[in-house]
Design a protein around this motif. Structure first.
Motif, PDB file in Angstrom:
ATOM      1  N   MET A 133      34.890  32.074  14.943  1.00  0.00           N
ATOM      2  CA  MET A 133      35.170  31.942  16.365  1.00  0.00           C
ATOM      3  C   MET A 133      35.306  33.303  17.037  1.00  0.00           C
ATOM      4  O   MET A 133      34.998  33.458  18.219  1.00  0.00           O
ATOM      5  N   GLU A 134      35.784  34.300  16.306  1.00  0.00           N
ATOM      6  CA  GLU A 134      36.012  35.630  16.887  1.00  0.00           C
ATOM      7  C   GLU A 134      34.765  36.504  16.892  1.00  0.00           C
ATOM      8  O   GLU A 134      34.787  37.611  17.435  1.00  0.00           O
ATOM      9  N   SER A 135      33.692  36.047  16.277  1.00  0.00           N
ATOM     10  CA  SER A 135      32.513  36.890  16.051  1.00  0.00           C
ATOM     11  C   SER A 135      31.628  36.970  17.282  1.00  0.00           C
ATOM     12  O   SER A 135      31.501  36.010  18.047  1.00  0.00           O
ATOM     13  N   GLU A 136      30.989  38.125  17.437  1.00  0.00           N
ATOM     14  CA  GLU A 136      29.974  38.245  18.485  1.00  0.00           C
ATOM     15  C   GLU A 136      28.877  39.209  18.057  1.00  0.00           C
ATOM     16  O   GLU A 136      29.124  40.258  17.474  1.00  0.00           O
ATOM     17  N   LEU A 137      27.650  38.801  18.357  1.00  0.00           N
ATOM     18  CA  LEU A 137      26.492  39.671  18.297  1.00  0.00           C
ATOM     19  C   LEU A 137      26.143  40.039  19.740  1.00  0.00           C
ATOM     20  O   LEU A 137      26.870  39.682  20.666  1.00  0.00           O
ATOM     21  N   GLY A 138      25.033  40.755  19.929  1.00  0.00           N
ATOM     22  CA  GLY A 138      24.686  41.156  21.291  1.00  0.00           C
ATOM     23  C   GLY A 138      23.214  41.457  21.447  1.00  0.00           C
ATOM     24  O   GLY A 138      22.461  41.539  20.469  1.00  0.00           O
ATOM     25  N   PRO A 139      22.771  41.636  22.686  1.00  0.00           N
ATOM     26  CA  PRO A 139      21.384  42.016  22.951  1.00  0.00           C
ATOM     27  C   PRO A 139      21.050  43.353  22.290  1.00  0.00           C
ATOM     28  O   PRO A 139      21.935  44.169  22.025  1.00  0.00           O
ATOM     29  N   ILE A 140      19.761  43.563  22.050  1.00  0.00           N
ATOM     30  CA  ILE A 140      19.314  44.768  21.355  1.00  0.00           C
ATOM     31  C   ILE A 140      18.416  45.624  22.246  1.00  0.00           C
ATOM     32  O   ILE A 140      17.699  46.490  21.753  1.00  0.00           O
ATOM     33  N   ASP A 141      18.450  45.386  23.562  1.00  0.00           N
ATOM     34  CA  ASP A 141      17.593  46.159  24.465  1.00  0.00           C
ATOM     35  C   ASP A 141      17.989  47.624  24.437  1.00  0.00           C
ATOM     36  O   ASP A 141      19.161  47.962  24.592  1.00  0.00           O
ATOM     37  N   PRO A 142      17.027  48.518  24.228  1.00  0.00           N
ATOM     38  CA  PRO A 142      17.350  49.945  24.109  1.00  0.00           C
ATOM     39  C   PRO A 142      17.563  50.590  25.467  1.00  0.00           C
ATOM     40  O   PRO A 142      17.244  50.022  26.524  1.00  0.00           O
ATOM     41  N   ALA A 143      18.125  51.787  25.428  1.00  0.00           N
ATOM     42  CA  ALA A 143      18.335  52.583  26.636  1.00  0.00           C
ATOM     43  C   ALA A 143      17.802  53.991  26.399  1.00  0.00           C
ATOM     44  O   ALA A 143      17.677  54.444  25.261  1.00  0.00           O
ATOM     45  N   TRP A 144      17.491  54.676  27.499  1.00  0.00           N
ATOM     46  CA  TRP A 144      17.055  56.071  27.431  1.00  0.00           C
ATOM     47  C   TRP A 144      17.867  56.860  28.452  1.00  0.00           C
ATOM     48  O   TRP A 144      17.867  56.546  29.642  1.00  0.00           O
ATOM     49  N   GLY A 145      18.598  57.858  27.950  1.00  0.00           N
ATOM     50  CA  GLY A 145      19.449  58.636  28.838  1.00  0.00           C
ATOM     51  C   GLY A 145      20.526  57.802  29.492  1.00  0.00           C
ATOM     52  O   GLY A 145      20.935  58.079  30.623  1.00  0.00           O
ATOM     53  N   GLY A 146      20.974  56.759  28.789  1.00  0.00           N
ATOM     54  CA  GLY A 146      22.008  55.893  29.328  1.00  0.00           C
ATOM     55  C   GLY A 146      21.497  54.833  30.276  1.00  0.00           C
ATOM     56  O   GLY A 146      22.282  54.019  30.784  1.00  0.00           O
ATOM     57  N   ILE A 147      20.192  54.802  30.515  1.00  0.00           N
ATOM     58  CA  ILE A 147      19.602  53.820  31.435  1.00  0.00           C
ATOM     59  C   ILE A 147      18.806  52.798  30.622  1.00  0.00           C
ATOM     60  O   ILE A 147      17.972  53.182  29.792  1.00  0.00           O
ATOM     61  N   PRO A 148      19.028  51.498  30.813  1.00  0.00           N
ATOM     62  CA  PRO A 148      18.232  50.498  30.094  1.00  0.00           C
ATOM     63  C   PRO A 148      16.747  50.716  30.322  1.00  0.00           C
ATOM     64  O   PRO A 148      16.306  50.965  31.456  1.00  0.00           O
ATOM     65  N   VAL A 149      15.972  50.643  29.254  1.00  0.00           N
ATOM     66  CA  VAL A 149      14.542  50.934  29.402  1.00  0.00           C
ATOM     67  C   VAL A 149      13.863  49.927  30.319  1.00  0.00           C
ATOM     68  O   VAL A 149      12.876  50.263  30.990  1.00  0.00           O
ATOM     69  N   GLN A 150      14.385  48.706  30.394  1.00  0.00           N
ATOM     70  CA  GLN A 150      13.769  47.733  31.297  1.00  0.00           C
ATOM     71  C   GLN A 150      13.890  48.184  32.749  1.00  0.00           C
ATOM     72  O   GLN A 150      12.982  47.960  33.552  1.00  0.00           O
ATOM     73  N   PHE A 151      15.015  48.846  33.089  1.00  0.00           N
ATOM     74  CA  PHE A 151      15.167  49.352  34.449  1.00  0.00           C
ATOM     75  C   PHE A 151      14.144  50.446  34.729  1.00  0.00           C
ATOM     76  O   PHE A 151      13.592  50.529  35.835  1.00  0.00           O
ATOM     77  N   ILE A 163       6.700  60.855  31.644  1.00  0.00           N
ATOM     78  CA  ILE A 163       7.199  61.021  30.275  1.00  0.00           C
ATOM     79  C   ILE A 163       8.353  60.057  30.025  1.00  0.00           C
ATOM     80  O   ILE A 163       8.441  59.433  28.958  1.00  0.00           O
ATOM     81  N   ASP A 164       9.249  59.902  31.000  1.00  0.00           N
ATOM     82  CA  ASP A 164      10.360  58.955  30.859  1.00  0.00           C
ATOM     83  C   ASP A 164       9.842  57.541  30.669  1.00  0.00           C
ATOM     84  O   ASP A 164      10.382  56.772  29.860  1.00  0.00           O
ATOM     85  N   VAL A 165       8.804  57.183  31.399  1.00  0.00           N
ATOM     86  CA  VAL A 165       8.228  55.835  31.279  1.00  0.00           C
ATOM     87  C   VAL A 165       7.640  55.633  29.888  1.00  0.00           C
ATOM     88  O   VAL A 165       7.810  54.575  29.265  1.00  0.00           O
ATOM     89  N   GLN A 166       6.940  56.656  29.372  1.00  0.00           N
ATOM     90  CA  GLN A 166       6.363  56.543  28.030  1.00  0.00           C
ATOM     91  C   GLN A 166       7.453  56.418  26.973  1.00  0.00           C
ATOM     92  O   GLN A 166       7.336  55.622  26.036  1.00  0.00           O
ATOM     93  N   ILE A 167       8.511  57.193  27.116  1.00  0.00           N
ATOM     94  CA  ILE A 167       9.619  57.114  26.158  1.00  0.00           C
ATOM     95  C   ILE A 167      10.260  55.734  26.206  1.00  0.00           C
ATOM     96  O   ILE A 167      10.567  55.138  25.167  1.00  0.00           O
ATOM     97  N   ALA A 168      10.462  55.219  27.406  1.00  0.00           N
ATOM     98  CA  ALA A 168      11.064  53.889  27.546  1.00  0.00           C
ATOM     99  C   ALA A 168      10.183  52.821  26.896  1.00  0.00           C
ATOM    100  O   ALA A 168      10.674  51.920  26.210  1.00  0.00           O
ATOM    101  N   MET A 169       8.882  52.925  27.112  1.00  0.00           N
ATOM    102  CA  MET A 169       7.961  51.939  26.551  1.00  0.00           C
ATOM    103  C   MET A 169       7.975  51.975  25.019  1.00  0.00           C
ATOM    104  O   MET A 169       8.041  50.931  24.356  1.00  0.00           O
ATOM    105  N   HIS A 210      21.819  39.445  30.718  1.00  0.00           N
ATOM    106  CA  HIS A 210      21.700  40.403  31.809  1.00  0.00           C
ATOM    107  C   HIS A 210      22.588  41.627  31.638  1.00  0.00           C
ATOM    108  O   HIS A 210      22.521  42.552  32.452  1.00  0.00           O
ATOM    109  N   SER A 211      23.410  41.647  30.608  1.00  0.00           N
ATOM    110  CA  SER A 211      24.238  42.811  30.294  1.00  0.00           C
ATOM    111  C   SER A 211      24.055  43.162  28.830  1.00  0.00           C
ATOM    112  O   SER A 211      23.933  42.278  27.977  1.00  0.00           O
ATOM    113  N   HIS A 212      24.064  44.457  28.536  1.00  0.00           N
ATOM    114  CA  HIS A 212      23.950  44.880  27.137  1.00  0.00           C
ATOM    115  C   HIS A 212      25.170  44.446  26.331  1.00  0.00           C
ATOM    116  O   HIS A 212      25.096  44.327  25.113  1.00  0.00           O
ATOM    117  N   GLY A 213      26.268  44.196  27.022  1.00  0.00           N
ATOM    118  CA  GLY A 213      27.476  43.745  26.345  1.00  0.00           C
ATOM    119  C   GLY A 213      27.632  42.247  26.283  1.00  0.00           C
ATOM    120  O   GLY A 213      28.693  41.753  25.850  1.00  0.00           O
TER     121      GLY A 213
END
Length: 282
Positions: A133-151, A163-169, A210-213
């Motif tokens: 009951m206490e357990s939680e997993l979470g989304p695995i969407d990566p971030a670059w420079g603290g910004i979600p790559v999807q953004f 270059i930022d776009v290529q790194i995010a991709m 919708h949140s990484h957390g």
């Protein structure tokens, strides 16, 4: 159930000197509980615990040697990995996944409290994940420079450099490839490729969570296709897992550890980095 014939639960004295035993008693008591759990499950138990409440420690390039040392001690045996982490570097996670798959082909991952972000990717190394009951997993969407790559990828043209776009991709591609390979050869083996792709897409983008957390509990994990072994709060085994996890939560800050890698035979702690010295002032 026959108890282990080890101090302090018998009249026998410890093999170590009194001062040595007292200095390391927290570790000895945790390892006694690990042995108790192993006797109940018939599986070797190793622990990768991060003090997520008091430190910013994450999965990093130094973790592989400690994990390999634990696994060397249980070669050829089924293994349970008790895991707590907020995630960390994907390159380092890839290395840990490679080690787990090579050295623990019969692996369950036990998550008493949380395994977030790339911690969730580590759970994919197992043939099953044990949750309560206490357990939680979470989304695995990566971030670059603290910004979600999807953004970054969905931002209006010109918001970020090429270059930022290529790194995010490539960051997203790396995460999706790793997750797909692990699920397809593990908990979702034999499932249709589109089912695996759908699960990875939900986890690796912000379209579903919708949140990484965001919290993925045992029911949500099962709905994604994870092979979940659920233990309720009345389960004696779950109580032992939770007691062991609580010991780490209590002992790490007292000992100055950011992480602990432990089994019934080995124990390695990673120290909390000291705070930076204050800047000189005029």
């Amino acid at each position: 159930r026959e108890m282990i014939d080890t101090f302090p639960r018998t009249h026998s004295l410890p093999k170590q000197s009194p001062l040595f035993w007292v200095t390391h008693k927290d570790r000895y008591l945790r390892q006694l509980l690990i042995e108790d759990i192993e006797r109940e499950t018939g599986r070797s138990l190793i622990v990768y615990f991060t003090d997520c409440d008091n430190t910013t420690a994450q999965i990093d390039q130094g973790d592989d040697v400690h994990l390999a040392e634990l696994l060397n001690g249980c070669a050829g045996q089924p293994v349970d990995l008790l895991l707590e982490t907020n995630g960390g570097a994907t390159d380092a996670t890839e290395k840990l996944c490679s080690i787990l798959r090579a050295m623990a082909p019969d692996l369950r991952v036990v998550v008493p409290r949380r395994a977030k972000s790339n911690g969730t990717v580590l759970t994919m190394c197992g043939q099953a994940v044990v949750l309560g009951m206490e357990s939680e997993l979470g989304p695995i969407d990566p971030a670059w420079g603290g910004i979600p790559v999807q953004f970054i990828l969905n931002a209006p043209s010109g918001s970020f450099g090429p270059i930022d776009v290529q790194i995010a991709m490539t960051a997203r591609m790396q995460t999706e490839k790793l997750a797909s390979q692990l699920l397809g050869t593990g908990m979702m083996q034999g499932r249709a490729p589109q089912e695996i792709d759908e699960a990875v897409k939900k986890l690796a983008t912000r379209d579903t969570y919708h949140s990484h957390g965001s919290v993925i509990d045992h029911k949500e994990a099962a709905s994604l296709g994870f092979k979940v072994t659920f233990l309720d709060q009345d389960s004696d085994l779950w109580k032992r897992f939770w007691l062991l996890r609580s010991m780490y939560q209590h002992d790490c800050p007292r000992s100055g550890y950011a992480k602990l890698f432990e089994s019934s035979k080995f124990s390695t702690g990673t120290a909390v980095a000291p705070p930076p010295s204050p800047a000189p002032r005029a």
